[in-house]
Design an enzyme around this catalytic site. Structure first.
Site, short mmCIF file in Angstrom:
data_model
loop_
_atom_site.label_atom_id
_atom_site.label_comp_id
_atom_site.label_asym_id
_atom_site.label_seq_id
_atom_site.Cartn_x
_atom_site.Cartn_y
_atom_site.Cartn_z
N ARG A 338 0.80 -1.22 0.00
CA ARG A 338 0.00 0.00 0.00
C ARG A 338 0.84 1.28 0.00
O ARG A 338 0.49 2.26 -0.66
CB ARG A 338 -0.94 -0.01 1.21
CG ARG A 338 -2.00 -1.08 1.11
CD ARG A 338 -2.81 -1.20 2.37
NE ARG A 338 -3.90 -2.16 2.18
CZ ARG A 338 -4.77 -2.49 3.11
NH1 ARG A 338 -4.66 -1.96 4.33
NH2 ARG A 338 -5.74 -3.34 2.87
N LEU A 449 -7.25 -7.98 10.08
CA LEU A 449 -8.21 -8.94 10.62
C LEU A 449 -7.47 -10.14 11.20
O LEU A 449 -7.88 -10.70 12.23
CB LEU A 449 -9.18 -9.39 9.53
CG LEU A 449 -9.93 -8.28 8.80
CD1 LEU A 449 -10.99 -8.88 7.87
CD2 LEU A 449 -10.57 -7.31 9.77
#
Length: 646
Positions: A338, A449
């Site tokens: 990212r 997560l």
């Protein structure tokens, strides 16, 4: 004086977690019933921890500021959860997941914690499947995987673009069972405003009932913070508007070190800013980069015509498109991490090739994928994301490329924790995004997560038992102790000062100004001049806020402005610490990009000789500068190299 000790087991990396579990002290079932644990936050980490600890037999008190745990911000996670299952038989394994995570974080995370996370990941998927989480499946019934940035294997399990929601329903269901069993007591609509320390140990919290305004005291033998990240310090972010730093910041002021606060992640795939008074930004899942191709026009003249709405992207011929990630990083293409993708988009837009009305956007194009796979298949994979985009932008992404631009998303920094997830305050634990431990300077997609569930379901239930094994003879902590009186009085006095400030400007006015300072000077790129300027601007803003904020309503009632004022005051102080951290770290790594330190190809240039450490900051008082402590990072398994995705 804070002393940092990672407490990693002194055995080979691959054996550490098994060795720890084999040797850790346990609490017998009869004694668990005598012990109270407070868990603040009901996202994936908090709900998983509350459910597991409750099922083990502890008395758990769970707190959230929402009206239901199901509104925790984990619900917004879209793309998936990583796990080293190797269902695709494409070469994945625990070590490769560990290595990708260390490398993706630009070698600024602790090996022992990251390896444990990778080794636990397969168990998470098995548990979630048993809970009924509807992961996508292949035609033959096996769980499906897709790839995410920073990896060359497919290890991401997903439920369309609703993975966080489905995982949170599983954790919430598990916690609800324990609420029904009586081992978990839920306190919703509570703002946790302070941590109570008794004899050097975390023994409780001070909370405000958001409906009545009452100040409450709650005690426990240990306190667990699972309160997420602090991205809303930038005002505009992909976080829920209620996401805040207050519980972690109150812990910092009570002696918990705050680690690497400047490590914030800019997500490359967000819907661009469209107005000056926008309140938040919307994320488009990184999973879209599996099939979407990112490009800008090759010619500035075409980009200018698009900005003037005289040309549409569909009218630009393939030969006149610059698929810049595929050009610059052929080995990973659109699936670079990212931070790399975000900086590349900014570079193209700064150079004049950006699109959209502001010029601060690039295209995410699915035309090739639709032609190759068919619209039905793309709809099956990403349909809800396409619907969300169309409702917000009023453009059909099946026909017209999406417009995206980087935005603040995740914070890798957080409370410092050791191998047991304990902060520098005994009895105070931090799990999930609230701590710093697993992602270094940049988080890989689909790893949030994974960390939240690993911490809550599998790590904390073991590590907290060692501490609580020494507390079995400690009776319930009375909330009448002087420390609770003092903490409650401090909270009440601060609320009163906020209410009586007598200013004329709204809370959002100051929050928006803070966000602009942080984005311009401590955002996607930083430099010494800008950071130094930011320190002065934040100091001025802090003084103006103290006397210039206007808060309507009363103290003993539902008062959202009072909630926001407390949180923004904490964000202003946090902003100062973030800037100090960014200023001292004279290198570029991951999401921390100092313009003075870059390679000839404009990539992040680390300085391992001087900065291969965790910067853990200690609060020294209201008017004193914080003190920095170092946890040196040792890489015994991974070789430190310059990151390359070419």
């Amino acid at each position: 004086m804070i002393k940092l000790n990672a407490n990693s087991p002194g055995v080979p990396l691959s054996e550490q977690w098994d060795a720890y579990k084999a040797g850790c002290k346990l609490v017998s079932p009869n004694n668990k019933r005598k012990l109270d644990i407070i868990v603040v936050g009901t996202g994936l980490a908090g709900a998983a921890a509350a459910a597991t600890l409750g099922q083990l037999g502890y008395n758990v008190k769970s707190f959230c500021y929402q009206d239901t745990p199901r509104r925790a911000h984990s619900i917004a996670a879209q793309g998936g959860i990583n796990a080293a299952k190797n269902y695709q038989n494409d070469g994945d394994n625990v070590f490769r997941l560990f290595y990708d995570t260390i490398k993706g974080g630009d070698y600024r995370s602790r090996e022992s914690n990251v390896y444990r996370l990778a080794s636990i990941s397969p168990e998470i998927i098995d548990l979630c499947v048993a809970q009924g989480v509807p992961f996508a499946r292949e035609y033959g019934g096996l769980l499906a995987n897709r790839s995410f940035g920073g990896a060359q294997v497919s290890r991401t399990f997903y439920a369309r673009g609703q993975t966080g929601q489905q995982l949170l329903i599983g954790a919430y269901s598990a916690m609800s069972r324990q609420i029904a069993e009586g081992t978990v007591q839920l306190y919703s609509r509570r703002d946790v405003l302070d941590i109570v320390i008794v004899d050097g140990k975390a023994r409780g919290i001070i909370a405000r009932d958001l409906v009545t305004g009452e100040i409450e005291r709650h005690s426990a033998h240990a306190v667990v913070l699972a309160t997420g990240g602090y991205g809303n310090v930038f005002y505009l972010s992909t976080n829920a508007m209620g996401s805040n730093v207050t519980p972690a910041w109150s812990a910092y002021k009570k002696g918990a070190a705050f680690a690497n606060p400047c490590f914030t992640q800019i997500h490359p795939t967000c819907i661009p800013v469209h107005g000056e008074f926008q309140s938040k930004l919307t994320l488009m899942s990184e999973s879209l980069r599996n099939d979407g191709r990112i490009w800008v026009p090759k010619e500035k003249s075409d980009a200018e015509l698009i900005r003037q709405k005289k040309l549409r992207p569909e009218q630009i011929h393939e030969s006149k498109r610059d698929y810049y990630l595929e050009r610059r990083y052929p080995a990973f293409g659109n699936l670079v991490p990212r931070d790399v993708a975000s900086r590349a988009a900014k570079e193209r837009c700064d150079a004049g090739y950006g699109v959209g009305s502001t010029g601060l956007a690039v295209y995410l194009d699915f035309s090739d994928a639709i032609e190759r796979l068919g619209r039905a298949e793309i709809s099956a994979r990403y349909g809800n994301l396409f619907q969300m985009y169309q409702r917000i932008v009023d453009d059909n992404p099946y026909r017209t490329p999406m417009m995206i631009y980087p935005a603040v998303h995740y914070t890798m920094g957080g409370l410092w924790v050791d191998y047991e997830l304990m902060t520098t305050v005994p009895g105070l634990y931090s799990i999930g995004e609230c701590n710093f431990s697993d992602h270094g300077a940049n988080r890989l997609g689909a790893s949030a997560l994974m960390q939240g569930l690993a911490d809550g379901y599998f790590v904390l239930p073991y590590t907290i038992s060692g501490y609580l094994s020494h507390e079995i003879n400690t009776p319930p902590i009375p909330t009448t102790l002087p420390e609770f009186h003092l903490a409650a009085r401090d909270v009440t006095d601060r609320l009163a000062r906020l209410k009586k400030s007598g200013g004329k400007e709204s809370v959002d006015h100051f929050h928006r100004r803070l966000g602009k300072i942080m984005w311009e000077h401590c955002g996607m790129s930083r430099n010494e001049e800008g950071l130094t300027k930011a320190l002065g601007l934040i100091a001025e803003l802090k003084a103006e806020f103290a006397s210039g904020v206007k808060i309507s309503g009363g103290l003993k009632e539902y008062n959202p402005e009072l909630e926001k004022a407390w949180r923004v005051q904490d964000f202003i102080e946090l902003g100062d610490l973030m800037v100090r951290d960014a200023l001292h770290r004279k290198e570029s790594c991951g999401g921390h990009f100092r313009q003075e330190y870059q390679t000839p190809d404009h990539e992040a240039l680390r300085n391992d000789d001087e900065f291969a450490y965790v910067a853990a900051w200690e609060h020294k008082g209201r008017d004193a500068a914080p003190e920095m402590h170092r946890e040196e990072l040792h890489f015994d398994t991974v070789k430190l190299t310059q990151r390359s995705y070419k």
